[in-house]
Design an enzyme around this catalytic site. Structure first.
Site, PDB file in Angstrom:
ATOM      1  N   LYS A   6       0.861  -1.197   0.000  1.00  0.00           N
ATOM      2  CA  LYS A   6       0.000   0.000   0.000  1.00  0.00           C
ATOM      3  C   LYS A   6       0.891   1.238   0.000  1.00  0.00           C
ATOM      4  O   LYS A   6       1.484   1.590   1.008  1.00  0.00           O
ATOM      5  CB  LYS A   6      -0.894  -0.017   1.241  1.00  0.00           C
ATOM      6  CG  LYS A   6      -2.200   0.741   1.089  1.00  0.00           C
ATOM      7  CD  LYS A   6      -2.060   2.250   1.046  1.00  0.00           C
ATOM      8  CE  LYS A   6      -1.891   2.864   2.421  1.00  0.00           C
ATOM      9  NZ  LYS A   6      -1.762   4.347   2.321  1.00  0.00           N
TER      10      LYS A   6
ATOM     11  N   GLU B 166       9.421   0.667  11.086  1.00  0.00           N
ATOM     12  CA  GLU B 166      10.484   1.668  10.915  1.00  0.00           C
ATOM     13  C   GLU B 166       9.782   3.010  11.093  1.00  0.00           C
ATOM     14  O   GLU B 166       9.049   3.446  10.226  1.00  0.00           O
ATOM     15  CB  GLU B 166      11.130   1.509   9.538  1.00  0.00           C
ATOM     16  CG  GLU B 166      12.549   2.033   9.482  1.00  0.00           C
ATOM     17  CD  GLU B 166      12.582   3.498   9.136  1.00  0.00           C
ATOM     18  OE1 GLU B 166      12.391   4.306  10.067  1.00  0.00           O
ATOM     19  OE2 GLU B 166      12.781   3.831   7.975  1.00  0.00           O
TER      20      GLU B 166
ATOM     21  N   CYS C  54      13.112  10.230   8.089  1.00  0.00           N
ATOM     22  CA  CYS C  54      12.930   9.759   9.457  1.00  0.00           C
ATOM     23  C   CYS C  54      14.240   9.812  10.237  1.00  0.00           C
ATOM     24  O   CYS C  54      14.252   9.999  11.446  1.00  0.00           O
ATOM     25  CB  CYS C  54      12.355   8.357   9.460  1.00  0.00           C
ATOM     26  SG  CYS C  54      13.178   7.259   8.313  1.00  0.00           S
TER      27      CYS C  54
ATOM     28  N   GLU D 133       9.239  15.182  16.292  1.00  0.00           N
ATOM     29  CA  GLU D 133       9.698  15.048  14.917  1.00  0.00           C
ATOM     30  C   GLU D 133       8.938  16.051  14.053  1.00  0.00           C
ATOM     31  O   GLU D 133       7.714  15.977  13.945  1.00  0.00           O
ATOM     32  CB  GLU D 133       9.443  13.616  14.425  1.00  0.00           C
ATOM     33  CG  GLU D 133       9.991  13.379  13.047  1.00  0.00           C
ATOM     34  CD  GLU D 133       9.817  11.937  12.595  1.00  0.00           C
ATOM     35  OE1 GLU D 133       8.747  11.357  12.853  1.00  0.00           O
ATOM     36  OE2 GLU D 133      10.749  11.398  11.976  1.00  0.00           O
TER      37      GLU D 133
END
Lengths: 505, 332
Positions: free
Chosen positions: A210, A284, A318, A415
């Site tokens: 996806k 992750e 990331c 983040e």
């Protein structure tokens, strides 16, 4: 297709820029003539269906969503929105392909299919890079030199493993898991598809993938490559859609393994959702990497490393070096050099070969970046943004950094996933370590010093899955990547990454 | 000696006969002038949990009782009180494990191997006590002997593994560029272990030691079916040079202690062996909020724990290792 061109940076006028004017006055010295990559060669279909069982199928949902270029807000194509029924069809196709073909095929034969994919990516590299930059907003020099070559390399690397798995697990017996459901993010659309698909296929699993809703196009071009490579139908199924489609993949009872790359919040939801099932999981997730610069570092190299660490891919990374920890004695020098360097970054048209920083991936992400930057200002940190002209259309944010932020401020903890750096200071290596590890994340870290012993001392104590010494943001299929703590678990790449896709007996 | 014994027999009294029955050395008892009414009263052991290198009761003051299965086996009375650990005890144990982490993971692999080998030595010297404890909990002599011997051998196996793991799982990464890159295993941190109910000793040893090999520290919930054997094993740990806090052993109910450990943010990973699929699902769910590495298992069949190809191996160690990848440019 026309694209917004970077406007030449006007001579700097902002108050912040005036501070640094005595040091260096760039004026128009860094203006380049536009050098856009041509898009005439690229064919984007007006509509894409779902790729299930080797066929392009209209979605059961009957719905389509638009994918736009974040640099122009132009609609590029409309893409099928898969629902639970579509996911079910894809899983059935994957199961059948697993049972009848892929799990029975010799590794050496699987390998050749995977090598074919790698080769086709190389053959179509230019097209893939252009579409990646159009759909996601990243500079063409990054999609051309990083995303696409690495995607090809990942398939090539893992193709080679498919018939050597007996060596990979120290003689332990291994078998594939079955059907893997893989949900990937929008920051490296094609590369993440490669990271996920290549090891799964090499180990003998079939896949339902996806892609992210804002960047589905290169995954669909990859589906065409997979079709042209004549992989057995159903080995790879690509179901486009948004969060609900991903949730349907996670929830499907006949999936044996979930691999997810994305935010920590969603990762936790997935982990909770599959508790008590026998689904295997690798995650992750997010990061807030410390990039640590000691006074004995090669300063100019370090500045380049800081810039690359946070502004690469607009900071949509990331493992971005989003917390700069700089030894107190060189703080002012580093800040001045960063201000100078920020003014030379060219922000604008992702398809221009001279562009350093492209468009923010989506309006939603831009809003999030703006909100966190506003929080940084409210909390009293001092902001510096590159005084660059931004295109009128599209989603843009100038390269920015904060000084004077406290360790507990939101911009130092959360983040941001954008081109925003927070500068903090330290006095001793112990303090640097303490601050670097004082986060729920643990994906990556950087160390800049000329002392080898110090690098190893730090590297062994940093709670991070990847540590870059005197470099940053380097990736390779032979190099395991993944997080400590709440940055997730499992590795991608290397021998170590294979174990996520096999059952060991 | 023979003549002395002969003399003693000539002067036997009724009291002496009684004394003989109860004493290891009737002659010595007589020399000391003891009679049957002065039969030595045994000193019973208070069974405690093992936290931070010390034997402790539950802070909650709660206990549960364990009944002996055999008569005349060792010093325990028929009924023994065992502390029933609380969630607070679990938190205290996590703190002890956290505090011990830097020291244990900072030791050389060779030194960790030496200490685990010392553990095997101590277990060997306490073999009879471990065996008796298993028999008291219902094992046959043969079963108990086989389990203790296998457990000692497993400790030797893992002792020798400490300085081999890196060679097997680390890598140099041949990256396509001017960089030197390598990936090394590192301990995850504090690992919680829910040991299987049976086999009480071999299950405990098989689940605890691979966690310690890689440099993690552990908080283990021991079998509630046979907590005494776990305590005897802890006495081996306590005398093996293992630093306090590296291995902490709680006694009590799995369904109370394990979820508390699964939720605890300082616990990085969990290895849970339970018959209850409901408990396993609970632990997986509770662990999600801290992205905990939760591994749950339905317990192995009894014989599988003894099987060297099933009940031990590199995979048991690797489950609780992180991979750290390091890059550095190469150039002059």
């Amino acid at each position: 297709m026309s694209h917004q061109i970077t406007k030449p940076a006007k001579s700097v006028t902002s108050a912040a820029a005036k501070d640094v004017a005595p040091a260096l006055d760039f004026g128009h010295a860094w203006d380049y003539a536009p050098a856009p990559e041509g898009t005439d060669h690229v064919k984007i279909q007006p509509r894409y269906e779902l790729f299930i069982g080797g066929k392009w199928r209209a979605p059961k949902s009957g719905k389509y969503f638009q994918t736009i270029s974040p640099s122009t807000e132009q609609v590029l194509s409309e893409v099928a929105e898969g629902n639970a029924a579509d996911v079910d069809l894809a899983v059935k196709a994957a199961r059948q392909a697993y049972d009848k073909v892929w799990s029975k095929m010799k590794g050496a034969e699987r390998a050749k299919y995977i090598f074919r994919i790698s080769r086709a990516i190389q053959e179509k590299a230019r097209e893939l890079a252009i579409v990646e930059s159009m759909d996601g907003g990243k500079p063409i020099k990054e999609s051309r030199d990083v995303d696409v070559p690495l995607a090809a390399a990942h398939f090539f690397y893992h193709g080679g493993w498919a018939d050597k798995l007996d060596y990979a697990f120290h003689g332990r017996r291994h078998r594939p898991l079955g059907v893997a459901g893989q949900v990937i993010p929008w920051n490296f659309p094609l590369l993440m598809a490669a990271w996920k698909l290549a090891p799964a296929l090499a180990c003998g699993n079939t896949v339902v993938l996806k892609p992210a809703e804002t960047t589905p196009l290169t995954a669909l071009l990859l589906a065409q490559i997979i079709e042209e490579a004549e992989l057995p139908p159903g080995v790879v199924n690509i179901v486009t859609g948004a969060g609900e489609t991903g949730a349907a993949v996670v929830a499907h009872p006949d999936i044996n393994k979930i691999a997810f790359t994305g935010s920590t919040a969603v990762g936790k939801r997935i982990q909770r959702a599959i508790a008590g099932t026998n689904k295997r999981l690798t995650l992750e997730l997010g990061g807030k990497a410390a990039n640590i610069v000691f006074a004995d570092a090669p300063i100019d190299q370090a500045v380049e490393g800081i810039i690359n660490g946070i502004y690469f891919n607009q900071g949509h990374v990331c493992c971005a070096g989003s917390r700069l920890l700089v030894e107190e004695s060189i703080h002012d020098v580093i800040v001045r050099k960063l201000k100078d360097r920020l003014q030379t970054l060219r922000v604008g048209d992702p398809l221009d070969k001279n562009t350093d920083v492209g468009a923010i991936n989506s309006k939603m992400q831009l809003d999030r970046i703006k909100a966190l930057v506003a929080a940084g200002e409210e909390e009293g940190a001092e902001r510096f943004s590159a005084p660059c002209a931004l295109p009128q259309k599209g989603f843009w944010f100038p390269p920015t950094f904060f000084t004077g932020a406290s360790q507990s401020s939101r911009i130092a903890r959360e983040e941001i996933f954008g081109p925003v750096l927070t500068v903090l200071t330290f006095r001793t290596p112990d303090e640097a370590l303490e601050k670097a590890n004082n986060t729920m994340y643990g994906l990556s870290a950087g160390i800049w010093t000329d002392k080898g012993a110090k690098i190893f001392w730090m590297a062994t104590r940093l709670q991070a899955g990847v540590v870059w010494g005197n470099t940053f943001n380097k990736f390779d299929p032979s190099s395991p990547f993944g997080g400590y703590k709440e940055s997730g678990f499992g590795r991608e790449g290397g021998r170590q990454g294979l174990s996520a896709y096999v059952e060991l007996e | 000696m023979a003549s002395k014994k002969h003399v003693a027999t000539e002067t036997r009294t009724h009291e002496d006969e009684v004394s003989d029955t109860y004493s290891d050395n009737g002659a010595l008892a007589r020399v000391l002038g003891r009679g049957a009414e002065q039969r030595r009263v045994t000193v019973n052991k208070a069974y405690k949990m093992f936290v931070g290198g010390a034997f402790v009761r539950s802070e909650s003051g709660r206990y549960f009782q364990v009944k002996g299965a055999g008569e005349g086996l060792g010093v325990d009375p028929e009924t023994v009180n065992v502390p029933r650990g609380s969630r607070k005890d679990a938190r205290d144990a996590v703190l002890a494990a956290k505090n011990a982490l830097a020291g244990w993971s900072g030791r050389t692999a060779f030194n960790r191997g030496q200490i685990l080998y010392r553990l095997a030595e101590v277990m060997e010297s306490r073999k009879e006590e471990l065996r008796l404890s298993l028999v008291r909990s219902g094992d046959s002599d043969a079963q108990a002997t086989a389990e203790v011997e296998r457990a000692i051998d497993r400790a030797v196996y893992y002792a020798g593994f400490c300085d081999k793991v890196h060679a097997l799982v680390a890598s140099h990464n041949p990256v396509a560029g001017p960089h030197f890159g390598f990936s090394i295993p590192e301990p995850m941190g504090v690992v919680a272990v829910l040991a299987p109910e049976r086999p009480a000793l071999l299950g405990l040893v098989s689940t605890l030691l691979p966690v310690l090999v890689g440099g993690n520290t552990a908080v283990l919930v021991a079998s509630a079916a046979d907590p005494r054997t776990a305590v005897v094993f802890c006495e081996c740990l306590a005398t093996s040079d293992l630093p306090g806090g590296v291995a902490n052993v709680l006694l009590g109910q799995a369904k109370e202690l394990a979820p508390a450990l699964a939720k605890h943010r300082e616990v990085v990973a969990m290895d849970a062996w339970s018959e209850s699929s409901e408990l396993r699902a609970t632990l997986e769910r509770e662990g999600a909020d801290s992205v905990k590495r939760v591994k749950t298992h339905a317990p192995l069949e009894g014989a599988a724990w003894h099987d060297e190809r099933v009940g031990q191996g590199l995979g048991w160690i690797e489950r609780f290792l992180e991979t750290k990848t390091v890059w550095h440019p190469v150039g002059v």
